[in-house]
Motif scaffolding. Structure first.
Motif: not given
Length: 130
Positions: A77-78, A84-85, A87-92
């Motif tokens: 998922a990360f 997909l760009g 980044v904010g969702k990936a960090i969360r």
């Protein structure tokens, strides 16, 4: 009355409660848990300690496997979010799955780890200076 069995009985209490109350699966419902508790208590009454321990080991193996699957799916998922760009969702996603809370105390070990992760800066090239 103190007997020779006191120390053993206290140790058995520490084993008995988690052994009896262990959920058969991560998503098991209360009714299913109660059924397994009754079966385990019957095994305990019969003296089938080996059967209880075998069941506990099987549950632990299943939990470890599901934990590994969850970890792999988190990595996937990360990577998907980063590609997909988002980044904010990936960090969360990372922050939500982290078991570390709060701010670490700045010990020598933490400083060493941070120093290894962050290289020394280099001066900017002259063409970029204003």
């Amino acid at each position: 009355h103190q007997t020779a069995w006191n120390d053993l009985s206290l140790s058995m209490i520490h084993v008995f409660i988690p052994l009896m109350l262990q959920k058969p699966s991560v998503n098991s419902k209360a009714k299913n848990n109660a059924k397994f508790l009754a079966l385990r208590l019957a095994k305990w009454d019969e003296g089938d300690l080996q059967g209880l321990m075998d069941e506990a080991r099987k549950i632990q193996v299943r939990l470890a496997q599901s934990s590994k699957k969850r970890e792999v799916s988190c990595h996937v998922a990360f990577m998907r979010l980063m590609l997909l760009g988002q980044v904010g969702k990936a960090i969360r996603l990372i922050d939500n799955n982290s078991d570390v809370t709060g701010v670490h105390k700045l010990t020598r070990h933490v400083k060493t780890v941070l120093a290894c992760k962050h290289l020394d800066g280099k001066p900017a090239p002259p063409q970029l200076k204003m």
